[in-house]
Design a protein around this motif. Sequence first.
Motif, PDB file in Angstrom:
ATOM      1  N   SER A  13      -3.547  -1.321  21.485  1.00  0.00           N
ATOM      2  CA  SER A  13      -3.252  -1.898  20.164  1.00  0.00           C
ATOM      3  C   SER A  13      -2.105  -2.913  20.171  1.00  0.00           C
ATOM      4  CB  SER A  13      -2.955  -0.797  19.157  1.00  0.00           C
ATOM      5  OG  SER A  13      -1.796  -0.109  19.554  1.00  0.00           O
ATOM      6  N   ALA A  14      -1.181  -2.778  21.102  1.00  0.00           N
ATOM      7  CA  ALA A  14      -0.064  -3.731  21.142  1.00  0.00           C
ATOM      8  C   ALA A  14      -0.502  -5.109  21.637  1.00  0.00           C
ATOM      9  CB  ALA A  14       1.045  -3.196  22.041  1.00  0.00           C
ATOM     10  N   LEU A  15      -1.759  -5.216  22.048  1.00  0.00           N
ATOM     11  CA  LEU A  15      -2.217  -6.445  22.697  1.00  0.00           C
ATOM     12  C   LEU A  15      -3.285  -7.179  21.880  1.00  0.00           C
ATOM     13  CD1 LEU A  15      -2.282  -4.973  26.312  1.00  0.00           C
ATOM     14  CD2 LEU A  15      -0.656  -6.638  25.417  1.00  0.00           C
ATOM     15  N   THR A  49      -2.851  -2.742  29.432  1.00  0.00           N
ATOM     16  CA  THR A  49      -1.869  -1.840  28.839  1.00  0.00           C
ATOM     17  C   THR A  49      -0.462  -2.414  28.896  1.00  0.00           C
ATOM     18  OG1 THR A  49      -1.038   0.445  28.847  1.00  0.00           O
ATOM     19  CG2 THR A  49      -1.472  -0.526  30.999  1.00  0.00           C
ATOM     20  N   ARG A  50       0.354  -1.956  27.927  1.00  0.00           N
ATOM     21  CA  ARG A  50       1.789  -2.262  27.945  1.00  0.00           C
ATOM     22  C   ARG A  50       2.565  -0.981  28.240  1.00  0.00           C
ATOM     23  NH1 ARG A  50       4.987  -5.644  28.287  1.00  0.00           N
ATOM     24  NH2 ARG A  50       6.137  -5.777  26.350  1.00  0.00           N
ATOM     25  N   LEU A  52       3.692   1.790  30.732  1.00  0.00           N
ATOM     26  CA  LEU A  52       3.857   2.043  32.158  1.00  0.00           C
ATOM     27  C   LEU A  52       3.306   3.419  32.551  1.00  0.00           C
ATOM     28  CD1 LEU A  52       4.888   0.472  34.534  1.00  0.00           C
ATOM     29  CD2 LEU A  52       7.169   1.398  34.146  1.00  0.00           C
ATOM     30  N   LYS A  53       3.488   4.398  31.659  1.00  0.00           N
ATOM     31  CA  LYS A  53       3.009   5.748  31.914  1.00  0.00           C
ATOM     32  C   LYS A  53       1.478   5.766  32.115  1.00  0.00           C
ATOM     33  CE  LYS A  53       3.275  10.330  29.889  1.00  0.00           C
ATOM     34  NZ  LYS A  53       3.120  10.884  28.537  1.00  0.00           N
ATOM     35  N   THR A  54       0.782   5.067  31.232  1.00  0.00           N
ATOM     36  CA  THR A  54      -0.678   4.974  31.337  1.00  0.00           C
ATOM     37  C   THR A  54      -1.068   4.319  32.651  1.00  0.00           C
ATOM     38  OG1 THR A  54      -0.772   4.638  28.953  1.00  0.00           O
ATOM     39  CG2 THR A  54      -2.757   4.084  30.191  1.00  0.00           C
ATOM     40  N   TYR A  55      -0.360   3.262  32.973  1.00  0.00           N
ATOM     41  CA  TYR A  55      -0.638   2.520  34.190  1.00  0.00           C
ATOM     42  C   TYR A  55      -0.496   3.422  35.417  1.00  0.00           C
ATOM     43  CZ  TYR A  55      -0.166  -1.034  37.827  1.00  0.00           C
ATOM     44  OH  TYR A  55      -0.326  -1.791  38.955  1.00  0.00           O
ATOM     45  N   ARG A  56       0.570   4.206  35.423  1.00  0.00           N
ATOM     46  CA  ARG A  56       0.805   5.095  36.569  1.00  0.00           C
ATOM     47  C   ARG A  56      -0.221   6.199  36.634  1.00  0.00           C
ATOM     48  NH1 ARG A  56       7.186   4.759  35.849  1.00  0.00           N
ATOM     49  NH2 ARG A  56       7.580   2.969  37.192  1.00  0.00           N
ATOM     50  N   GLN A  57      -0.601   6.727  35.468  1.00  0.00           N
ATOM     51  CA  GLN A  57      -1.596   7.800  35.422  1.00  0.00           C
ATOM     52  C   GLN A  57      -2.923   7.345  36.025  1.00  0.00           C
ATOM     53  OE1 GLN A  57      -1.703   8.946  31.320  1.00  0.00           O
ATOM     54  NE2 GLN A  57      -0.165  10.558  31.571  1.00  0.00           N
ATOM     55  N   LEU A  58      -3.291   6.124  35.731  1.00  0.00           N
ATOM     56  CA  LEU A  58      -4.587   5.630  36.203  1.00  0.00           C
ATOM     57  C   LEU A  58      -4.502   5.057  37.615  1.00  0.00           C
ATOM     58  CD1 LEU A  58      -6.146   4.065  32.996  1.00  0.00           C
ATOM     59  CD2 LEU A  58      -6.470   6.347  33.935  1.00  0.00           C
ATOM     60  N   GLY A  59      -3.327   5.064  38.161  1.00  0.00           N
ATOM     61  CA  GLY A  59      -3.176   4.687  39.566  1.00  0.00           C
ATOM     62  C   GLY A  59      -3.518   3.245  39.883  1.00  0.00           C
ATOM     63  N   GLY A  60      -3.403   2.380  38.883  1.00  0.00           N
ATOM     64  CA  GLY A  60      -3.610   0.961  39.153  1.00  0.00           C
ATOM     65  C   GLY A  60      -5.059   0.532  39.326  1.00  0.00           C
ATOM     66  N   LYS A  61      -6.011   1.463  39.081  1.00  0.00           N
ATOM     67  CA  LYS A  61      -7.417   1.096  39.244  1.00  0.00           C
ATOM     68  C   LYS A  61      -7.991   0.571  37.929  1.00  0.00           C
ATOM     69  CE  LYS A  61      -9.012   4.787  41.356  1.00  0.00           C
ATOM     70  NZ  LYS A  61     -10.001   5.812  41.605  1.00  0.00           N
ATOM     71  N   SER A  62      -8.611  -0.600  37.988  1.00  0.00           N
ATOM     72  CA  SER A  62      -9.203  -1.209  36.793  1.00  0.00           C
ATOM     73  C   SER A  62      -8.236  -1.231  35.623  1.00  0.00           C
ATOM     74  CB  SER A  62     -10.475  -0.489  36.367  1.00  0.00           C
ATOM     75  OG  SER A  62     -11.432  -0.597  37.362  1.00  0.00           O
ATOM     76  N   ILE A  63      -6.996  -1.497  35.915  1.00  0.00           N
ATOM     77  CA  ILE A  63      -5.997  -1.554  34.853  1.00  0.00           C
ATOM     78  C   ILE A  63      -4.958  -2.615  35.202  1.00  0.00           C
ATOM     79  CG2 ILE A  63      -4.635   0.359  35.884  1.00  0.00           C
ATOM     80  CD1 ILE A  63      -3.970   1.182  32.920  1.00  0.00           C
ATOM     81  N   PHE A  65      -1.158  -3.831  34.058  1.00  0.00           N
ATOM     82  CA  PHE A  65       0.052  -3.596  33.277  1.00  0.00           C
ATOM     83  C   PHE A  65       0.603  -4.951  32.857  1.00  0.00           C
ATOM     84  CE2 PHE A  65       4.732  -3.069  33.070  1.00  0.00           C
ATOM     85  CZ  PHE A  65       4.762  -2.247  31.961  1.00  0.00           C
ATOM     86  N   ILE A  66       0.540  -5.201  31.557  1.00  0.00           N
ATOM     87  CA  ILE A  66       0.954  -6.504  31.036  1.00  0.00           C
ATOM     88  C   ILE A  66       2.475  -6.526  30.899  1.00  0.00           C
ATOM     89  CG2 ILE A  66       0.779  -8.085  29.058  1.00  0.00           C
ATOM     90  CD1 ILE A  66      -1.852  -7.875  30.589  1.00  0.00           C
ATOM     91  N   THR A  67       3.109  -7.496  31.533  1.00  0.00           N
ATOM     92  CA  THR A  67       4.571  -7.472  31.609  1.00  0.00           C
ATOM     93  C   THR A  67       5.253  -8.241  30.478  1.00  0.00           C
ATOM     94  OG1 THR A  67       4.433  -9.329  33.131  1.00  0.00           O
ATOM     95  CG2 THR A  67       4.661  -7.148  34.108  1.00  0.00           C
ATOM     96  N   SER A  68       4.610  -9.257  29.942  1.00  0.00           N
ATOM     97  CA  SER A  68       5.286 -10.096  28.953  1.00  0.00           C
ATOM     98  C   SER A  68       5.023  -9.630  27.520  1.00  0.00           C
ATOM     99  CB  SER A  68       4.817 -11.550  29.118  1.00  0.00           C
ATOM    100  OG  SER A  68       5.384 -12.354  28.113  1.00  0.00           O
ATOM    101  N   ASP A  69       5.958  -9.955  26.627  1.00  0.00           N
ATOM    102  CA  ASP A  69       5.764  -9.699  25.198  1.00  0.00           C
ATOM    103  C   ASP A  69       5.026 -10.852  24.524  1.00  0.00           C
ATOM    104  OD1 ASP A  69       7.132  -7.292  25.112  1.00  0.00           O
ATOM    105  OD2 ASP A  69       9.075  -8.264  24.853  1.00  0.00           O
TER     106      ASP A  69
END
Length: 154
Positions: A13-15, A49-50, A52-63, A65-69
């Motif tokens: 939703s933040a995106l 995703t924005r 980091l927790k979600t990103y780590r949970q999914l182990g970087g597969k098909s995800i 992590f968007i860094t900029s605002d």
Amino acid sequence: MTRQQEIRFVAESALGKLAKWLRILGFDTIYEPEFSDRSFRDPGRIRLTRTLKTYRQLGGKSIIFITSDHYPEQIKQVIRELGITLQDVKPFSRCIRCNDPIHRVDKKSLPGKVPDYIWETHDTFLTCRRCHRIYWPGSHIAHSNQRIKQLFDD
Ligand SMILES: [Zn+2]
């Protein structure tokens, strides 16, 4: 199948602005308020995703992590990470509201449905069969082709 049709996204939703822009570029993109649990887990979609927790949970597969605002940077990041080129995009082929592909529609069926000056000065009209919104060149937000080209310049 072209590359453009293979790349599909699900955005948190933040995106929202990023999701809208990916639709402008023609990518099938669902956005958090609209997606079901099933589409959330659809392995065919790249999750944006924005969190980091979600990103780590999914182990970087098909995800990603968007860094900029800021959405122009966010779009550039997606383009860069996936190696998307200008040839992969199909701008203005999708409804930015529903994500459905839009289709050419006969101009003669449209008087009264678009402003008169638009009807008189344009020949190409497209419509979304789901929400019935009518599009013409220039009707998309932030619509300039120049702006799209700039995304790929760096
Ligand atoms: Zn629509």
